[in-house]
Each structure stands twice: as structure tokens, then as C-alpha cells.
Design a protein around this motif. Structure first.
Motif, mmCIF file in Angstrom:
data_model
loop_
_atom_site.group_PDB
_atom_site.id
_atom_site.type_symbol
_atom_site.label_atom_id
_atom_site.label_comp_id
_atom_site.label_asym_id
_atom_site.label_seq_id
_atom_site.Cartn_x
_atom_site.Cartn_y
_atom_site.Cartn_z
ATOM 1 N N PHE A 159 4.294 -41.981 23.333
ATOM 2 C CA PHE A 159 5.382 -41.128 23.802
ATOM 3 C C PHE A 159 5.761 -40.093 22.739
ATOM 4 C CE2 PHE A 159 9.925 -40.643 25.426
ATOM 5 C CZ PHE A 159 9.533 -39.874 26.519
ATOM 6 N N TYR A 160 5.762 -40.497 21.469
ATOM 7 C CA TYR A 160 6.034 -39.546 20.387
ATOM 8 C C TYR A 160 4.991 -38.432 20.372
ATOM 9 C CZ TYR A 160 6.053 -37.591 15.659
ATOM 10 O OH TYR A 160 6.053 -36.731 14.579
ATOM 11 N N LEU A 161 3.729 -38.800 20.469
ATOM 12 C CA LEU A 161 2.664 -37.796 20.447
ATOM 13 C C LEU A 161 2.770 -36.849 21.634
ATOM 14 C CD1 LEU A 161 -0.248 -40.146 19.337
ATOM 15 C CD2 LEU A 161 0.765 -38.314 17.959
ATOM 16 N N GLN A 162 3.164 -37.360 22.787
ATOM 17 C CA GLN A 162 3.344 -36.509 23.961
ATOM 18 C C GLN A 162 4.540 -35.568 23.780
ATOM 19 O OE1 GLN A 162 3.584 -39.608 26.913
ATOM 20 N NE2 GLN A 162 1.457 -39.313 27.577
ATOM 21 N N LEU A 163 5.662 -36.121 23.314
ATOM 22 C CA LEU A 163 6.843 -35.296 23.088
ATOM 23 C C LEU A 163 6.576 -34.233 22.028
ATOM 24 C CD1 LEU A 163 9.783 -37.906 23.020
ATOM 25 C CD2 LEU A 163 9.226 -36.303 24.856
ATOM 26 N N MET A 164 5.898 -34.623 20.949
ATOM 27 C CA MET A 164 5.663 -33.676 19.872
ATOM 28 C C MET A 164 4.621 -32.629 20.267
ATOM 29 S SD MET A 164 6.926 -32.820 17.018
ATOM 30 C CE MET A 164 7.771 -34.271 16.396
ATOM 31 N N THR A 165 3.706 -32.990 21.150
ATOM 32 C CA THR A 165 2.766 -31.991 21.669
ATOM 33 C C THR A 165 3.522 -30.914 22.438
ATOM 34 O OG1 THR A 165 0.896 -33.530 21.783
ATOM 35 C CG2 THR A 165 0.833 -31.621 23.253
ATOM 36 N N ASP A 166 4.423 -31.326 23.324
ATOM 37 C CA ASP A 166 5.253 -30.354 24.048
ATOM 38 C C ASP A 166 6.072 -29.514 23.066
ATOM 39 O OD1 ASP A 166 4.351 -31.384 26.446
ATOM 40 O OD2 ASP A 166 6.105 -32.657 26.762
ATOM 41 N N HIS A 167 6.637 -30.191 22.076
ATOM 42 C CA HIS A 167 7.492 -29.535 21.085
ATOM 43 C C HIS A 167 6.710 -28.480 20.305
ATOM 44 C CE1 HIS A 167 10.733 -29.322 18.042
ATOM 45 N NE2 HIS A 167 11.471 -29.911 18.961
ATOM 46 N N HIS A 168 5.515 -28.833 19.872
ATOM 47 C CA HIS A 168 4.683 -27.887 19.128
ATOM 48 C C HIS A 168 4.268 -26.699 19.986
ATOM 49 C CE1 HIS A 168 4.658 -30.070 15.502
ATOM 50 N NE2 HIS A 168 3.365 -30.027 15.199
ATOM 51 N N LYS A 169 3.972 -26.927 21.261
ATOM 52 C CA LYS A 169 3.601 -25.808 22.127
ATOM 53 C C LYS A 169 4.749 -24.810 22.243
ATOM 54 C CE LYS A 169 0.132 -28.196 24.933
ATOM 55 N NZ LYS A 169 -0.196 -28.748 26.273
ATOM 56 N N GLY A 170 5.971 -25.330 22.395
ATOM 57 C CA GLY A 170 7.120 -24.441 22.420
ATOM 58 C C GLY A 170 7.309 -23.734 21.088
ATOM 59 N N GLY A 171 7.108 -24.463 19.994
ATOM 60 C CA GLY A 171 7.255 -23.878 18.671
ATOM 61 C C GLY A 171 6.216 -22.810 18.380
ATOM 62 N N VAL A 172 4.979 -23.047 18.803
ATOM 63 C CA VAL A 172 3.921 -22.051 18.594
ATOM 64 C C VAL A 172 4.246 -20.768 19.345
ATOM 65 C CG1 VAL A 172 1.515 -21.507 19.162
ATOM 66 C CG2 VAL A 172 2.070 -23.670 18.041
ATOM 67 N N ALA A 173 4.742 -20.883 20.590
ATOM 68 C CA ALA A 173 5.100 -19.690 21.354
ATOM 69 C C ALA A 173 6.192 -18.888 20.646
ATOM 70 C CB ALA A 173 5.563 -20.086 22.756
ATOM 71 N N MET A 174 7.187 -19.579 20.112
ATOM 72 C CA MET A 174 8.258 -18.897 19.380
ATOM 73 C C MET A 174 7.733 -18.237 18.112
ATOM 74 S SD MET A 174 11.262 -21.756 19.783
ATOM 75 C CE MET A 174 12.355 -20.945 18.616
ATOM 76 N N ALA A 175 6.895 -18.957 17.371
ATOM 77 C CA ALA A 175 6.370 -18.412 16.115
ATOM 78 C C ALA A 175 5.447 -17.221 16.375
ATOM 79 C CB ALA A 175 5.634 -19.505 15.345
ATOM 80 N N GLU A 176 4.656 -17.289 17.441
ATOM 81 C CA GLU A 176 3.812 -16.143 17.796
ATOM 82 C C GLU A 176 4.673 -14.918 18.112
ATOM 83 O OE1 GLU A 176 -0.207 -18.188 19.712
ATOM 84 O OE2 GLU A 176 1.526 -17.783 21.011
ATOM 85 N N ALA A 177 5.789 -15.156 18.802
ATOM 86 C CA ALA A 177 6.681 -14.047 19.140
ATOM 87 C C ALA A 177 7.260 -13.413 17.882
ATOM 88 C CB ALA A 177 7.801 -14.531 20.056
ATOM 89 N N CYS A 178 7.656 -14.254 16.907
ATOM 90 C CA CYS A 178 8.189 -13.700 15.663
ATOM 91 C C CYS A 178 7.104 -12.956 14.887
ATOM 92 C CB CYS A 178 8.793 -14.803 14.797
ATOM 93 S SG CYS A 178 9.410 -14.213 13.202
ATOM 94 N N ALA A 179 5.903 -13.508 14.866
ATOM 95 C CA ALA A 179 4.817 -12.862 14.128
ATOM 96 C C ALA A 179 4.560 -11.447 14.645
ATOM 97 C CB ALA A 179 3.545 -13.698 14.221
ATOM 98 N N SER A 180 4.828 -11.217 15.927
ATOM 99 C CA SER A 180 4.587 -9.897 16.501
ATOM 100 C C SER A 180 5.852 -9.041 16.596
ATOM 101 C CB SER A 180 3.977 -10.030 17.904
ATOM 102 O OG SER A 180 4.877 -10.670 18.794
ATOM 103 N N ARG A 181 7.047 -9.670 16.572
ATOM 104 C CA ARG A 181 8.284 -8.935 16.789
ATOM 105 C C ARG A 181 9.176 -8.823 15.550
ATOM 106 N NH1 ARG A 181 9.981 -8.695 22.390
ATOM 107 N NH2 ARG A 181 8.375 -9.574 23.742
ATOM 108 N N CYS A 182 9.117 -9.800 14.660
ATOM 109 C CA CYS A 182 10.009 -9.784 13.492
ATOM 110 C C CYS A 182 9.643 -8.635 12.551
ATOM 111 C CB CYS A 182 9.949 -11.118 12.752
ATOM 112 S SG CYS A 182 10.741 -12.479 13.663
ATOM 113 N N ALA A 183 10.643 -8.140 11.816
ATOM 114 C CA ALA A 183 10.436 -7.007 10.925
ATOM 115 C C ALA A 183 10.389 -7.397 9.457
ATOM 116 C CB ALA A 183 11.545 -5.972 11.145
#
Length: 218
Positions: A159-183
Motif C-alpha cells: 500500500f505504501y508503494l502504491q500511495l507513493m507511486t501516485d504521490h511521485h507522479k503528482g510530484g513529477v508533474a508539478m516539478a516539470e511545470a516549474c522546470a518550464s515555468r519558474c524564473a
């Protein structure tokens, strides 16, 4: 008169800091910028990853899972400190004001990462607007955290691995957005490092789930 003005100015600064509206540092990002939004939202996102990792370390004896949980907790706690430190340095509040929802800085305007970055492919589970503690893509609900705390052994590991997989996918999407949008260059570099690190951990967690005859949640 000069002393009176000095004391009045000091009082104004102190008052501003007490109500969360500290004077903005020269050259700092705007309060509603991608830089500020990412720092605020990822700090909250990371805090839950740390919490989940400490929970599972008490629920299993498996050294591989405990080592992964320690690495995630240590890395994300350090990164969270950097993000909050930048907000302090910039003189920006750690909580967005007004009705602006989390992740709105990503451009979707829905508080869930939007259609550009959200969805199941990159965003993990989308926020439950009924809430239950879910503020951003990939975050676990309060009920899921409570369930993790009740499980033991292999069930807790899966269950931890499943929850953290979901968590990382959300985190990667946010980090990708910052990598392209942050100044701010240093923040962009941190975000890109998060993308690379969490994508690597996603592969590790997929393999660990396979070893336990389980798979990520759909």
C-alpha cells in the motif's frame, strides 16, 4: 522626528510580518508567480511523503522498503526546507492568499494541475474536491493514511508503494511545470532534479511491487 519615523517604520515592518505579509525582497518573484506557487505547493506535497515514509518504517521489517522510505523522507525533508527558506528569503507568505487554489500556478486554473499537466498519466490520482485532506494531484487522503497506519508487513509495503507511486507522479508533474515555468534558475534546477530523482524512484517502486506480486493503482 527622525527617531519617531524610525520607530514607526520598525513597527510597520513588525506588524506586516505578524500578519504574514512581510515586505517583499527586492527582485523576488511575485506572490502569484510559478516560483512562489511551486515552493508553497511542493513543500506541502513533500510533507505528506515524509509522513507516509515514517509510517511505513514502523509497519514493516523489510529492509528494502525501510531504506527506500528513509531515502524519500530524508531527500524530501531537505528539499522542503529549501523551498520554505526561499519563501522566507523572498519575503513571501508560505500560504497563498485569497481563493487561489493549489496548483493554479501550473496554468490549468482548476487547482488540480489543469489539463496540460494533470491526468492519470502524469498527475497520479486527482484531488478529491470532497477533500478528506487531498489538496493536490497524487496526495493521499486522510482515510488512506489511516489505513496505512493500520496495516503490517507485506500489506503495508504494497500500500505504501502504491500511495507513493501516485504521490511521485503528482510530484513529477508539478516539478516539470516549474522546470518550464519558474524564473529563478536555482529553483528550476531543483525542480529538474526532482523530476529525475522521482522518475528513478518510480522505476524502483514498480519493481518492488512486482516482487510482491502487486502493481501500481490504475
Amino acid at each position: 522626528m527622525a527617531l519617531a519615523l524610525l520607530f514607526a517604520g520598525a513597527a510597520a515592518v513588525a506588524s506586516a510580518r505578524e500578519d504574514g505579509s512581510a515586505p517583499r525582497a527586492a527582485g523576488a518573484p511575485a506572490p502569484d508567480s510559478a516560483d512562489a506557487g511551486f515552493a508553497r505547493d511542493m513543500a506541502v506535497h513533500h510533507q505528506q511523503a515524509v509522513e507516509m515514509s515514517f509510517i511505513v518504517r514502523d509497519r514493516t521489517e523489510d529492509e528494502d522498503v525501510r531504506r527506500l522510505a528513509y531515502d524519500i523522507a530524508n531527500t524530501q525533508a531537505n528539499q522542503r526546507g529549501m523551498l520554505l527558506g526561499w519563501l522566507d528569503l523572498w519575503g513571501l507568505p508560505k500560504v497563498a492568499g485569497g481563493d487561489r487554489p493549489p496548483m493554479a500556478w501550473m496554468g490549468g486554473g482548476e487547482g488540480d494541475g489543469g489539463h496540460e499537466h494533470g491526468g492519470h498519466e502524469h498527475g497520479g490520482h486527482q484531488p478529491d474536491r470532497g477533500n478528506d485532506g487531498v489538496l493536490m494531484a497524487g496526495m493521499a487522503s486522510r482515510a488512506e493514511l489511516e489505513r496505512l497506519g493500520r496495516l503490517d508487513g507485506k500489506q503495508a509495503e504494497v500500500f505504501y508503494l502504491q500511495l507513493m507511486t501516485d504521490h511521485h507522479k503528482g510530484g513529477v508533474a508539478m516539478a516539470e511545470a516549474c522546470a518550464s515555468r519558474c524564473a529563478v534558475p536555482v529553483e528550476q534546477r531543483l525542480a529538474q532534479g526532482m523530476v529525475e530523482g522521482q522518475q528513478s524512484e518510480l522505476g524502483i517502486m514498480r519493481d518492488m511491487l512486482t516482487e510482491r506480486k502487486a502493481r501500481p493503482r490504475s
